[in-house]
Design an enzyme around this catalytic site. Structure first.
Site, PDB file in Angstrom:
ATOM      1  N   LYS A   5       0.817  -1.222   0.000  1.00 41.32           N
ATOM      2  CA  LYS A   5       0.000   0.000   0.000  1.00 41.32           C
ATOM      3  C   LYS A   5       0.855   1.279   0.000  1.00 41.32           C
ATOM      4  O   LYS A   5       2.066   1.232   0.270  1.00 41.32           O
ATOM      5  CB  LYS A   5      -0.924  -0.026   1.222  1.00 41.32           C
ATOM      6  CG  LYS A   5      -1.971  -1.152   1.175  1.00 41.32           C
ATOM      7  CD  LYS A   5      -2.932  -1.054   2.364  1.00 41.32           C
ATOM      8  CE  LYS A   5      -3.998  -2.140   2.311  1.00 41.32           C
ATOM      9  NZ  LYS A   5      -4.952  -2.030   3.449  1.00 41.32           N
ATOM     10  N   ASN A  21      -2.067   0.388   6.710  1.00 39.57           N
ATOM     11  CA  ASN A  21      -1.488  -0.816   7.294  1.00 39.57           C
ATOM     12  C   ASN A  21      -0.642  -1.633   6.319  1.00 39.57           C
ATOM     13  O   ASN A  21      -0.528  -2.843   6.443  1.00 39.57           O
ATOM     14  CB  ASN A  21      -2.588  -1.652   7.963  1.00 39.57           C
ATOM     15  CG  ASN A  21      -3.679  -2.057   6.993  1.00 39.57           C
ATOM     16  OD1 ASN A  21      -3.575  -1.797   5.794  1.00 39.57           O
ATOM     17  ND2 ASN A  21      -4.713  -2.704   7.495  1.00 39.57           N
ATOM     18  N   TYR A  49     -12.404  -2.006  -3.443  1.00 41.73           N
ATOM     19  CA  TYR A  49     -12.840  -2.139  -2.051  1.00 41.73           C
ATOM     20  C   TYR A  49     -14.361  -1.997  -1.905  1.00 41.73           C
ATOM     21  O   TYR A  49     -14.842  -1.673  -0.809  1.00 41.73           O
ATOM     22  CB  TYR A  49     -12.131  -1.093  -1.179  1.00 41.73           C
ATOM     23  CG  TYR A  49     -10.791  -1.555  -0.611  1.00 41.73           C
ATOM     24  CD1 TYR A  49     -10.694  -2.713   0.170  1.00 41.73           C
ATOM     25  CD2 TYR A  49      -9.627  -0.821  -0.814  1.00 41.73           C
ATOM     26  CE1 TYR A  49      -9.478  -3.127   0.708  1.00 41.73           C
ATOM     27  CE2 TYR A  49      -8.403  -1.239  -0.270  1.00 41.73           C
ATOM     28  CZ  TYR A  49      -8.351  -2.387   0.488  1.00 41.73           C
ATOM     29  OH  TYR A  49      -7.157  -2.795   1.036  1.00 41.73           O
ATOM     30  N   ARG A  83      -2.021 -14.218   4.848  1.00 40.01           N
ATOM     31  CA  ARG A  83      -2.729 -13.525   5.944  1.00 40.01           C
ATOM     32  C   ARG A  83      -1.919 -13.623   7.243  1.00 40.01           C
ATOM     33  O   ARG A  83      -1.886 -12.695   8.042  1.00 40.01           O
ATOM     34  CB  ARG A  83      -4.128 -14.132   6.146  1.00 40.01           C
ATOM     35  CG  ARG A  83      -5.098 -13.974   4.985  1.00 40.01           C
ATOM     36  CD  ARG A  83      -5.530 -12.558   4.690  1.00 40.01           C
ATOM     37  NE  ARG A  83      -6.017 -11.834   5.842  1.00 40.01           N
ATOM     38  CZ  ARG A  83      -6.642 -10.659   5.773  1.00 40.01           C
ATOM     39  NH1 ARG A  83      -6.884 -10.085   4.592  1.00 40.01           N
ATOM     40  NH2 ARG A  83      -7.026 -10.026   6.853  1.00 40.01           N
ATOM     41  N   THR A 142      -5.346  -6.808  10.991  1.00 38.90           N
ATOM     42  CA  THR A 142      -5.651  -5.536  10.313  1.00 38.90           C
ATOM     43  C   THR A 142      -5.115  -4.348  11.107  1.00 38.90           C
ATOM     44  O   THR A 142      -4.511  -3.435  10.539  1.00 38.90           O
ATOM     45  CB  THR A 142      -7.186  -5.395  10.148  1.00 38.90           C
ATOM     46  OG1 THR A 142      -7.679  -6.580   9.500  1.00 38.90           O
ATOM     47  CG2 THR A 142      -7.536  -4.171   9.325  1.00 38.90           C
ATOM     48  N   HIS A 189      -2.327  -5.356   1.598  1.00 34.52           N
ATOM     49  CA  HIS A 189      -3.616  -6.024   1.421  1.00 34.52           C
ATOM     50  C   HIS A 189      -3.335  -7.468   1.059  1.00 34.52           C
ATOM     51  O   HIS A 189      -2.379  -7.752   0.324  1.00 34.52           O
ATOM     52  CB  HIS A 189      -4.416  -5.380   0.275  1.00 34.52           C
ATOM     53  CG  HIS A 189      -5.549  -6.259  -0.183  1.00 34.52           C
ATOM     54  ND1 HIS A 189      -6.761  -6.276   0.463  1.00 34.52           N
ATOM     55  CD2 HIS A 189      -5.626  -7.202  -1.165  1.00 34.52           C
ATOM     56  CE1 HIS A 189      -7.540  -7.185  -0.130  1.00 34.52           C
ATOM     57  NE2 HIS A 189      -6.868  -7.755  -1.113  1.00 34.52           N
ATOM     58  N   ARG A 234       2.572  -6.182   9.349  1.00 34.61           N
ATOM     59  CA  ARG A 234       1.844  -5.051   9.945  1.00 34.61           C
ATOM     60  C   ARG A 234       2.421  -4.671  11.308  1.00 34.61           C
ATOM     61  O   ARG A 234       2.463  -3.494  11.655  1.00 34.61           O
ATOM     62  CB  ARG A 234       0.353  -5.366  10.007  1.00 34.61           C
ATOM     63  CG  ARG A 234      -0.288  -5.211   8.612  1.00 34.61           C
ATOM     64  CD  ARG A 234      -1.651  -5.801   8.551  1.00 34.61           C
ATOM     65  NE  ARG A 234      -2.410  -5.352   7.378  1.00 34.61           N
ATOM     66  CZ  ARG A 234      -3.573  -5.884   7.010  1.00 34.61           C
ATOM     67  NH1 ARG A 234      -4.105  -6.871   7.710  1.00 34.61           N
ATOM     68  NH2 ARG A 234      -4.207  -5.436   5.941  1.00 34.61           N
ATOM     69  N   PHE A 285     -15.268   4.150   7.113  1.00 40.12           N
ATOM     70  CA  PHE A 285     -13.920   4.521   6.682  1.00 40.12           C
ATOM     71  C   PHE A 285     -13.719   4.389   5.171  1.00 40.12           C
ATOM     72  O   PHE A 285     -12.616   4.582   4.672  1.00 40.12           O
ATOM     73  CB  PHE A 285     -12.881   3.665   7.421  1.00 40.12           C
ATOM     74  CG  PHE A 285     -13.100   2.168   7.274  1.00 40.12           C
ATOM     75  CD1 PHE A 285     -12.722   1.479   6.131  1.00 40.12           C
ATOM     76  CD2 PHE A 285     -13.700   1.456   8.295  1.00 40.12           C
ATOM     77  CE1 PHE A 285     -12.924   0.114   5.999  1.00 40.12           C
ATOM     78  CE2 PHE A 285     -13.920   0.083   8.176  1.00 40.12           C
ATOM     79  CZ  PHE A 285     -13.525  -0.580   7.019  1.00 40.12           C
ATOM     80  N   GLU A 336      -9.759 -10.697  -7.488  1.00 44.88           N
ATOM     81  CA  GLU A 336      -8.773  -9.619  -7.323  1.00 44.88           C
ATOM     82  C   GLU A 336      -7.599  -9.768  -8.286  1.00 44.88           C
ATOM     83  O   GLU A 336      -7.134  -8.776  -8.863  1.00 44.88           O
ATOM     84  CB  GLU A 336      -8.297  -9.582  -5.857  1.00 44.88           C
ATOM     85  CG  GLU A 336      -9.405  -9.123  -4.912  1.00 44.88           C
ATOM     86  CD  GLU A 336      -9.065  -9.219  -3.433  1.00 44.88           C
ATOM     87  OE1 GLU A 336      -9.932  -8.858  -2.616  1.00 44.88           O
ATOM     88  OE2 GLU A 336      -7.946  -9.644  -3.078  1.00 44.88           O
TER      89      GLU A 336
HETATM   90  P1  DAT Z   1      -7.801  -6.600   5.935  1.00 47.47           P
HETATM   91  O1  DAT Z   1      -7.032  -5.586   5.120  1.00 47.47           O
HETATM   92  O2  DAT Z   1      -7.007  -7.118   7.099  1.00 47.47           O
HETATM   93  O3  DAT Z   1      -8.395  -7.701   5.095  1.00 47.47           O
HETATM   94  P2  DAT Z   1     -10.506  -5.488   6.114  1.00 47.47           P
HETATM   95  O4  DAT Z   1     -10.816  -6.256   4.874  1.00 47.47           O
HETATM   96  O5  DAT Z   1     -11.424  -5.643   7.279  1.00 47.47           O
HETATM   97  O6  DAT Z   1      -9.021  -5.806   6.636  1.00 47.47           O
HETATM   98  O7  DAT Z   1     -10.449  -3.924   5.784  1.00 47.47           O
HETATM   99  C1  DAT Z   1      -9.872  -3.477   4.567  1.00 47.47           C
HETATM  100  C2  DAT Z   1      -9.064  -2.246   4.853  1.00 47.47           C
HETATM  101  O8  DAT Z   1      -9.910  -1.197   5.317  1.00 47.47           O
HETATM  102  C3  DAT Z   1      -8.005  -2.403   5.948  1.00 47.47           C
HETATM  103  O9  DAT Z   1      -6.823  -3.005   5.504  1.00 47.47           O
HETATM  104  C4  DAT Z   1      -7.799  -0.976   6.376  1.00 47.47           C
HETATM  105  C5  DAT Z   1      -9.199  -0.391   6.273  1.00 47.47           C
HETATM  106  N1  DAT Z   1      -9.871  -0.468   7.570  1.00 47.47           N
HETATM  107  C6  DAT Z   1     -10.422  -1.555   8.153  1.00 47.47           C
HETATM  108  N2  DAT Z   1     -10.951  -1.274   9.356  1.00 47.47           N
HETATM  109  C7  DAT Z   1     -10.722   0.063   9.556  1.00 47.47           C
HETATM  110  C8  DAT Z   1     -11.006   0.982  10.611  1.00 47.47           C
HETATM  111  N3  DAT Z   1     -11.640   0.588  11.711  1.00 47.47           N
HETATM  112  N4  DAT Z   1     -10.615   2.275  10.450  1.00 47.47           N
HETATM  113  C9  DAT Z   1      -9.972   2.678   9.337  1.00 47.47           C
HETATM  114  N5  DAT Z   1      -9.677   1.865   8.298  1.00 47.47           N
HETATM  115  C10 DAT Z   1     -10.024   0.572   8.411  1.00 47.47           C
HETATM  116 MG    MG Z   2      -9.906  -7.695   3.698  1.00 42.80          MG
END
Ligand code: DAT
Ligand code: MG
Length: 140
Positions: free
Chosen positions: A11, A114, A51, A87, A93, A117, A104, A59, A128
């Site tokens: 990212k 973070n 996304y 993962r 996350t 992805h 991370r 967010f 994807e």
């Molecule tokens: P991951 O990237 O671990 O699969 P996710 O699919 O739940 O996590 O979320 C996608 C992305 O969205 C994540 O990498 C960062 C952002 N995100 C998730 N939860 C968030 C939050 N509480 N506040 C801000 N950004 C967030």
């Molecule tokens: Mg995800």
């Protein structure tokens, strides 16, 4: 375990800090092979499409802005059980919850920024990968 492919993004927070090589070293140390890779900059609309499963989350707008803010590195990783293994290497996350030694835990700046992805299931990995790479770009 089967040989799998998963989709990964390094990212903008990580490309900005010149961490592409350090992150790829973590993948390779875990037995994941980078079989396709390109550095590109997404538009906000392209980030939003990628996304879209999160479109209703509070967010979402911030996430799309961030993903389009600077270049990313889009990748296909291959290995035994690559989806789950990636993962594991990524960590949770929220970097505050990520296990020691994970990408991370070491590199992420916040839950939103973070560093990486990774696909969460075979179905999402296939979608994807196809969003970013053509069959001709996947040489194994
Ligand atoms: P991951 O990237 O671990 O699969 P996710 O699919 O739940 O996590 O979320 C996608 C992305 O969205 C994540 O990498 C960062 C952002 N995100 C998730 N939860 C968030 C939050 N509480 N506040 C801000 N950004 C967030
Ligand atoms: Mg995800």
């Amino acid at each position: 375990m089967a040989l799998e492919r998963t989709f990964s993004i390094i990212k903008p927070d990580a490309t900005r800090r010149n961490l592409t090589g350090a992150i790829n070293a973590k993948f390779e140390a875990a037995g994941l092979r980078v079989v396709a890779q390109k550095r590109i900059q997404l538009s906000k609309a392209q980030a939003g499409e990628f996304y879209k499963v999160h479109a209703e989350r509070p967010f979402y707008d911030e996430l799309c802005e961030f993903m389009a803010s600077e270049p990313i590195v889009a990748q296909v990783l291959e290995g035994e059980g690559a989806i789950a293994k990636n993962r594991e290497v990524m960590g949770a996350t929220n970097p505050a919850d990520a296990a020691e030694g994970t990408i991370r835990a070491e590199f992420a700046e916040s839950v939103g920024e973070n560093s990486v992805h990774g696909s969460d299931a075979p179905e999402t990995a296939a979608v994807e990968i196809a969003y970013f790479f053509s069959g001709l770009e996947l040489v194994g």
